[in-house]
Design a protein around this motif. Structure first.
Motif, PDB file in Angstrom:
ATOM      1  N   TYR A 177     -14.790  20.557  12.308  1.00 41.13           N
ATOM      2  CA  TYR A 177     -15.664  21.445  11.538  1.00 41.13           C
ATOM      3  C   TYR A 177     -14.929  22.033  10.338  1.00 41.13           C
ATOM      4  CZ  TYR A 177     -18.449  21.072  15.771  1.00 41.13           C
ATOM      5  OH  TYR A 177     -19.164  20.590  16.831  1.00 41.13           O
ATOM      6  N   LEU A 178     -13.672  22.369  10.544  1.00 44.25           N
ATOM      7  CA  LEU A 178     -12.892  22.932   9.442  1.00 44.25           C
ATOM      8  C   LEU A 178     -12.572  21.871   8.396  1.00 44.25           C
ATOM      9  CD1 LEU A 178     -10.426  25.182  11.491  1.00 44.25           C
ATOM     10  CD2 LEU A 178     -12.498  25.877  10.268  1.00 44.25           C
ATOM     11  N   ASP A 179     -12.189  20.686   8.861  1.00 48.99           N
ATOM     12  CA  ASP A 179     -11.810  19.622   7.926  1.00 48.99           C
ATOM     13  C   ASP A 179     -13.013  19.019   7.222  1.00 48.99           C
ATOM     14  OD1 ASP A 179      -9.217  20.006   8.699  1.00 48.99           O
ATOM     15  OD2 ASP A 179      -9.162  18.314  10.081  1.00 48.99           O
ATOM     16  N   THR A 180     -14.066  18.748   7.986  1.00 54.84           N
ATOM     17  CA  THR A 180     -15.213  18.033   7.424  1.00 54.84           C
ATOM     18  C   THR A 180     -16.238  18.966   6.803  1.00 54.84           C
ATOM     19  OG1 THR A 180     -14.896  16.388   9.169  1.00 54.84           O
ATOM     20  CG2 THR A 180     -16.928  16.264   7.904  1.00 54.84           C
ATOM     21  N   LEU A 181     -16.721  19.916   7.602  1.00 53.08           N
ATOM     22  CA  LEU A 181     -17.747  20.822   7.082  1.00 53.08           C
ATOM     23  C   LEU A 181     -17.209  21.712   5.965  1.00 53.08           C
ATOM     24  CD1 LEU A 181     -19.673  22.035  10.268  1.00 53.08           C
ATOM     25  CD2 LEU A 181     -20.559  20.622   8.410  1.00 53.08           C
ATOM     26  N   VAL A 182     -16.064  22.331   6.219  1.00 51.40           N
ATOM     27  CA  VAL A 182     -15.544  23.313   5.261  1.00 51.40           C
ATOM     28  C   VAL A 182     -14.786  22.642   4.120  1.00 51.40           C
ATOM     29  CG1 VAL A 182     -14.071  25.330   4.968  1.00 51.40           C
ATOM     30  CG2 VAL A 182     -15.406  25.059   7.067  1.00 51.40           C
ATOM     31  N   PHE A 183     -13.756  21.849   4.475  1.00 52.54           N
ATOM     32  CA  PHE A 183     -12.902  21.270   3.434  1.00 52.54           C
ATOM     33  C   PHE A 183     -13.642  20.235   2.588  1.00 52.54           C
ATOM     34  CE2 PHE A 183      -9.899  17.916   2.124  1.00 52.54           C
ATOM     35  CZ  PHE A 183      -9.160  18.656   1.206  1.00 52.54           C
ATOM     36  N   LEU A 184     -14.160  19.181   3.243  1.00 53.25           N
ATOM     37  CA  LEU A 184     -14.839  18.141   2.479  1.00 53.25           C
ATOM     38  C   LEU A 184     -16.086  18.667   1.782  1.00 53.25           C
ATOM     39  CD1 LEU A 184     -14.596  14.935   4.728  1.00 53.25           C
ATOM     40  CD2 LEU A 184     -13.245  15.560   2.725  1.00 53.25           C
ATOM     41  N   GLY A 185     -16.789  19.599   2.448  1.00 55.14           N
ATOM     42  CA  GLY A 185     -17.970  20.178   1.812  1.00 55.14           C
ATOM     43  C   GLY A 185     -17.633  20.929   0.544  1.00 55.14           C
ATOM     44  N   SER A 186     -16.540  21.712   0.586  1.00 52.82           N
ATOM     45  CA  SER A 186     -16.156  22.470  -0.601  1.00 52.82           C
ATOM     46  C   SER A 186     -15.650  21.556  -1.712  1.00 52.82           C
ATOM     47  CB  SER A 186     -15.067  23.493  -0.237  1.00 52.82           C
ATOM     48  OG  SER A 186     -13.902  22.843   0.237  1.00 52.82           O
ATOM     49  N   VAL A 187     -14.887  20.511  -1.345  1.00 53.72           N
ATOM     50  CA  VAL A 187     -14.393  19.579  -2.364  1.00 53.72           C
ATOM     51  C   VAL A 187     -15.557  18.840  -3.011  1.00 53.72           C
ATOM     52  CG1 VAL A 187     -13.016  17.506  -2.760  1.00 53.72           C
ATOM     53  CG2 VAL A 187     -12.152  19.302  -1.253  1.00 53.72           C
ATOM     54  N   ALA A 188     -16.534  18.435  -2.207  1.00 50.16           N
ATOM     55  CA  ALA A 188     -17.691  17.728  -2.758  1.00 50.16           C
ATOM     56  C   ALA A 188     -18.457  18.597  -3.740  1.00 50.16           C
ATOM     57  CB  ALA A 188     -18.612  17.284  -1.620  1.00 50.16           C
ATOM     58  N   ASN A 189     -18.646  19.859  -3.391  1.00 51.49           N
ATOM     59  CA  ASN A 189     -19.415  20.756  -4.265  1.00 51.49           C
ATOM     60  C   ASN A 189     -18.654  21.139  -5.527  1.00 51.49           C
ATOM     61  OD1 ASN A 189     -21.952  21.141  -2.857  1.00 51.49           O
ATOM     62  ND2 ASN A 189     -20.770  22.161  -1.264  1.00 51.49           N
ATOM     63  N   GLN A 190     -17.352  20.903  -5.540  1.00 51.75           N
ATOM     64  CA  GLN A 190     -16.573  21.144  -6.760  1.00 51.75           C
ATOM     65  C   GLN A 190     -16.770  20.040  -7.794  1.00 51.75           C
ATOM     66  OE1 GLN A 190     -12.466  21.706  -5.648  1.00 51.75           O
ATOM     67  NE2 GLN A 190     -12.922  23.475  -4.348  1.00 51.75           N
ATOM     68  N   GLN A 191     -17.410  18.950  -7.389  1.00 47.84           N
ATOM     69  CA  GLN A 191     -17.622  17.826  -8.306  1.00 47.84           C
ATOM     70  C   GLN A 191     -18.775  18.071  -9.269  1.00 47.84           C
ATOM     71  OE1 GLN A 191     -15.185  15.509  -7.921  1.00 47.84           O
ATOM     72  NE2 GLN A 191     -14.560  16.883  -6.256  1.00 47.84           N
ATOM     73  N   GLY A 192     -19.534  19.128  -9.015  1.00 47.42           N
ATOM     74  CA  GLY A 192     -20.673  19.403  -9.871  1.00 47.42           C
ATOM     75  C   GLY A 192     -21.949  18.816  -9.311  1.00 47.42           C
ATOM     76  N   PRO A 193     -23.093  19.293  -9.764  1.00 49.31           N
ATOM     77  CA  PRO A 193     -24.380  18.844  -9.216  1.00 49.31           C
ATOM     78  C   PRO A 193     -24.663  17.363  -9.438  1.00 49.31           C
ATOM     79  CG  PRO A 193     -24.708  20.155 -11.197  1.00 49.31           C
ATOM     80  CD  PRO A 193     -23.261  20.279 -10.844  1.00 49.31           C
ATOM     81  N   ASP A 194     -24.097  16.783 -10.473  1.00 50.30           N
ATOM     82  CA  ASP A 194     -24.398  15.381 -10.781  1.00 50.30           C
ATOM     83  C   ASP A 194     -23.546  14.401  -9.973  1.00 50.30           C
ATOM     84  OD1 ASP A 194     -26.259  16.185 -12.671  1.00 50.30           O
ATOM     85  OD2 ASP A 194     -24.774  16.235 -14.289  1.00 50.30           O
TER      86      ASP A 194
END
Length: 253
Positions: A177-194
């Motif tokens: 949950y920490l690695d996938t939900l939190v870490f990967l989720g935050s990195v993905a959202n840093q890429q911008g909406p597009d």
């Protein structure tokens, strides 16, 4: 080219996160060398789909909810620790005495040779060249159906046991949950909406590629695992991994 960059970035990040010695990978490798193709396929699907669900949930912001309820992670941590320690103790017991899994793998290899020989012999009797033997689905199906055992040889665990165990290893691990939900989720959202969904596709593809390669590629190691000593060494390593992760979960690491 612009769309390819976030896709490759997600693929690389996903691989860097999951390509490591862990309980999921260790158990999947054990299934790969000791169980039938249907069991391995089911385990690969469970791993890949679970990762995909967690990654997408993280991108959608579920990781923030998880961070707000740390008590839930504590419960998951101790449940997972108990399961890991139990499995680690069982693996240690297997390591201290010869495992019957080697016999199962050896039996499957022998059965495959027997089937090939019978197909070739039948083809020769019918006047069919040996190079064409087995090319007809009906012929192969007839020979295979003639086998005395209905359970796939080498299948160390049932489909249900493999799926349930893999689900516990995946979902009862607080680090997922920490690695996938939190870490990967935050990195993905840093890429911008597009670009965030292209990045997510890359991360999901990484999980599918890795678990598929480990599950189906691991079957190539079956000749090595036909030796009881190999199983004892492998189960010893499994015990170390499971007990180590279990202890780490208990102490909160």
């Amino acid at each position: 080219m612009t769309a390819l960059l976030p896709l490759l970035a997600g693929l690389g990040t996903g691989l860097a996160l999951i390509v490591a010695i862990g309980v999921q990978n260790t158990y999947l490798l054990r299934l790969a060398v000791s169980s039938g193709l249907r069991v391995v396929t089911a385990a690969v699907v469970v791993c890949a789909v679970s990762d995909a669900v967690l990654i997408v949930a993280g991108v959608l912001g579920v990781g923030a909810v998880v961070e707000r309820f740390p008590v839930a992670l504590v419960v998951v941590r101790f449940v997972g620790a108990a399961f890991l320690v139990t499995y680690g103790v069982l693996a240690a017991r297997r390591a201290l005495r010869p495992s019957s899994d080697a016999m199962r793998v050896a039996d499957e290899a022998a059965d495959d040779v027997t089937i090939a020989t019978r197909v070739a012999d039948e083809a020769s009797d019918d006047g069919v060249p040996e190079s064409a033997a087995g090319s007809g689905p009906d012929r192969t199906a007839t020979v295979v159906a003639g086998r005395t055992r209905t359970v796939p040889p080498g299948q160390a665990v049932t489909m249900r046991t493999a799926v349930v165990t893999m689900l516990v290893f995946t979902w009862a691990n607080p680090h997922v949950y920490l690695d996938t939900l939190v870490f990967l989720g935050s990195v993905a959202n840093q890429q911008g909406p597009d670009d965030r969904w292209l990045w997510t596709v890359g991360a999901v593809a990484a999980s599918c590629l890795w678990f598929g390669a480990l599950g189906f590629g691991g079957r190539l190691l079956r000749p090595l695992f036909a030796k009881p000593l190999t199983w004892r060494v492998f189960d010893g390593l499994v015990a170390v991994v499971m007990l180590g992760f279990g202890v780490l979960l208990v102490v909160g690491a």
